[in-house]
Design a protein around this motif. Structure first.
Motif, mmCIF file in Angstrom:
data_model
loop_
_atom_site.group_PDB
_atom_site.id
_atom_site.type_symbol
_atom_site.label_atom_id
_atom_site.label_comp_id
_atom_site.label_asym_id
_atom_site.label_seq_id
_atom_site.Cartn_x
_atom_site.Cartn_y
_atom_site.Cartn_z
ATOM 1 N N SER A 15 0.818 -1.215 0.000
ATOM 2 C CA SER A 15 0.000 0.000 0.000
ATOM 3 C C SER A 15 0.849 1.260 0.000
ATOM 4 N N MET A 16 2.069 1.186 0.543
ATOM 5 C CA MET A 16 2.959 2.354 0.550
ATOM 6 C C MET A 16 3.564 2.628 -0.829
ATOM 7 N N HIS A 17 3.441 1.668 -1.726
ATOM 8 C CA HIS A 17 3.987 1.802 -3.079
ATOM 9 C C HIS A 17 2.883 1.578 -4.113
ATOM 10 N N ALA A 18 1.709 2.093 -3.827
ATOM 11 C CA ALA A 18 0.514 1.811 -4.630
ATOM 12 C C ALA A 18 0.660 2.187 -6.100
ATOM 13 N N GLU A 19 1.184 3.346 -6.384
ATOM 14 C CA GLU A 19 1.264 3.806 -7.775
ATOM 15 C C GLU A 19 2.147 2.894 -8.622
ATOM 16 N N ALA A 20 3.328 2.575 -8.111
ATOM 17 C CA ALA A 20 4.247 1.716 -8.860
ATOM 18 C C ALA A 20 3.683 0.307 -8.998
ATOM 19 N N LEU A 21 3.062 -0.212 -7.934
ATOM 20 C CA LEU A 21 2.498 -1.552 -7.993
ATOM 21 C C LEU A 21 1.308 -1.638 -8.937
ATOM 22 N N THR A 22 0.534 -0.588 -9.030
ATOM 23 C CA THR A 22 -0.592 -0.582 -9.972
ATOM 24 C C THR A 22 -0.083 -0.721 -11.400
ATOM 25 N N ALA A 23 0.998 -0.038 -11.711
ATOM 26 C CA ALA A 23 1.584 -0.149 -13.049
ATOM 27 C C ALA A 23 2.055 -1.579 -13.317
ATOM 28 N N ILE A 24 2.661 -2.218 -12.318
ATOM 29 C CA ILE A 24 3.133 -3.596 -12.478
ATOM 30 C C ILE A 24 1.958 -4.549 -12.639
ATOM 31 N N LEU A 25 0.915 -4.365 -11.812
ATOM 32 C CA LEU A 25 -0.260 -5.238 -11.903
ATOM 33 C C LEU A 25 -0.909 -5.135 -13.282
ATOM 34 N N THR A 26 -0.926 -3.932 -13.834
ATOM 35 C CA THR A 26 -1.535 -3.715 -15.145
ATOM 36 C C THR A 26 -0.673 -4.312 -16.251
ATOM 37 N N GLN A 27 0.620 -4.013 -16.244
ATOM 38 C CA GLN A 27 1.504 -4.414 -17.335
ATOM 39 C C GLN A 27 1.910 -5.881 -17.266
ATOM 40 N N ASP A 28 2.419 -6.314 -16.124
ATOM 41 C CA ASP A 28 2.993 -7.655 -16.024
ATOM 42 C C ASP A 28 1.959 -8.750 -15.790
ATOM 43 N N LEU A 29 0.944 -8.468 -14.978
ATOM 44 C CA LEU A 29 -0.047 -9.496 -14.667
ATOM 45 C C LEU A 29 -1.306 -9.380 -15.518
ATOM 46 N N HIS A 30 -1.393 -8.329 -16.334
ATOM 47 C CA HIS A 30 -2.510 -8.115 -17.249
ATOM 48 C C HIS A 30 -3.864 -8.151 -16.529
ATOM 49 N N LEU A 31 -3.932 -7.470 -15.384
ATOM 50 C CA LEU A 31 -5.176 -7.417 -14.630
ATOM 51 C C LEU A 31 -6.042 -6.274 -15.130
ATOM 52 N N SER A 32 -7.347 -6.439 -15.006
ATOM 53 C CA SER A 32 -8.265 -5.397 -15.438
ATOM 54 C C SER A 32 -8.329 -4.290 -14.388
ATOM 55 N N THR A 33 -8.851 -3.154 -14.782
ATOM 56 C CA THR A 33 -9.010 -2.024 -13.874
ATOM 57 C C THR A 33 -9.902 -2.398 -12.695
ATOM 58 N N VAL A 34 -10.933 -3.173 -12.947
ATOM 59 C CA VAL A 34 -11.850 -3.603 -11.882
ATOM 60 C C VAL A 34 -11.115 -4.474 -10.869
ATOM 61 N N GLU A 35 -10.293 -5.433 -11.351
ATOM 62 C CA GLU A 35 -9.538 -6.301 -10.446
ATOM 63 C C GLU A 35 -8.558 -5.499 -9.595
ATOM 64 N N ILE A 36 -7.884 -4.545 -10.204
ATOM 65 C CA ILE A 36 -6.927 -3.720 -9.476
ATOM 66 C C ILE A 36 -7.648 -2.855 -8.447
ATOM 67 N N ASP A 37 -8.787 -2.296 -8.820
ATOM 68 C CA ASP A 37 -9.567 -1.480 -7.891
ATOM 69 C C ASP A 37 -10.036 -2.315 -6.698
ATOM 70 N N GLU A 38 -10.486 -3.529 -6.943
ATOM 71 C CA GLU A 38 -10.903 -4.425 -5.859
ATOM 72 C C GLU A 38 -9.738 -4.738 -4.934
ATOM 73 N N PHE A 39 -8.558 -4.971 -5.523
ATOM 74 C CA PHE A 39 -7.372 -5.264 -4.729
ATOM 75 C C PHE A 39 -7.054 -4.114 -3.785
ATOM 76 N N TRP A 40 -7.011 -2.879 -4.314
ATOM 77 C CA TRP A 40 -6.653 -1.735 -3.466
ATOM 78 C C TRP A 40 -7.741 -1.444 -2.440
ATOM 79 N N SER A 41 -8.997 -1.721 -2.766
ATOM 80 C CA SER A 41 -10.069 -1.575 -1.776
ATOM 81 C C SER A 41 -9.855 -2.542 -0.621
#
Length: 131
Positions: A94-120
């Motif tokens: 959570s302290m590195h949310a911005e960088a991790l969101t980029a990794i989740l999107t690019q490397d793991l090919h997660l959708s915006t909804v999945e990433i939003d659920e994760f951070w929630s």
């Protein structure tokens, strides 16, 4: 010909002329030196993986299980890591949310909804309990 991997940036915010070079390894992990300020550092400094002994793949798997199942207990059962340990990984993430969101999107090919659920879920688990 294999491409040369990029060197990490100097973690010293006061460094005026960063010039990072490789400087051997320690305990199997690459070390670097900034010739600008003279600071020595490891490749994970400034990341959620700094000073963790668990391999990156295991941490990523545990966080992915938490995201997909929505439960620290499920991640504990599946990965074999303690509930408290996975919770600490979530706090670090959570302290590195911005960088991790980029990794989740690019490397793991997660959708915006999945990433939003994760951070929630992370936000819910890292809040101090109400008294």
């Amino acid at each position: 010909m294999t491409p040369i991997p990029s060197l990490p940036a100097c973690p010293n915010p006061a460094c005026e002329q960063p010039h990072v070079i490789r400087n051997g390894s320690s305990k199997g992990r690459r070390r670097y030196e900034c010739r600008g300020c003279g600071r020595f550092f490891g490749e994970t400094e400034g990341t959620p993986m700094y000073r963790l002994h668990t391999p990156v793949a295991e941490v990523a798997q545990a966080l992915l299980v938490v995201m997909r199942r929505g439960s620290l207990r499920a991640a504990e059962e599946i990965t074999g890591h303690k509930y408290e340990t996975i919770g600490e990984w979530l706090r670090r993430a959570s302290m590195h949310a911005e960088a991790l969101t980029a990794i989740l999107t690019q490397d793991l090919h997660l959708s915006t909804v999945e990433i939003d659920e994760f951070w929630s879920f992370v936000h819910k688990k890292t809040e101090p309990p109400m008294k």
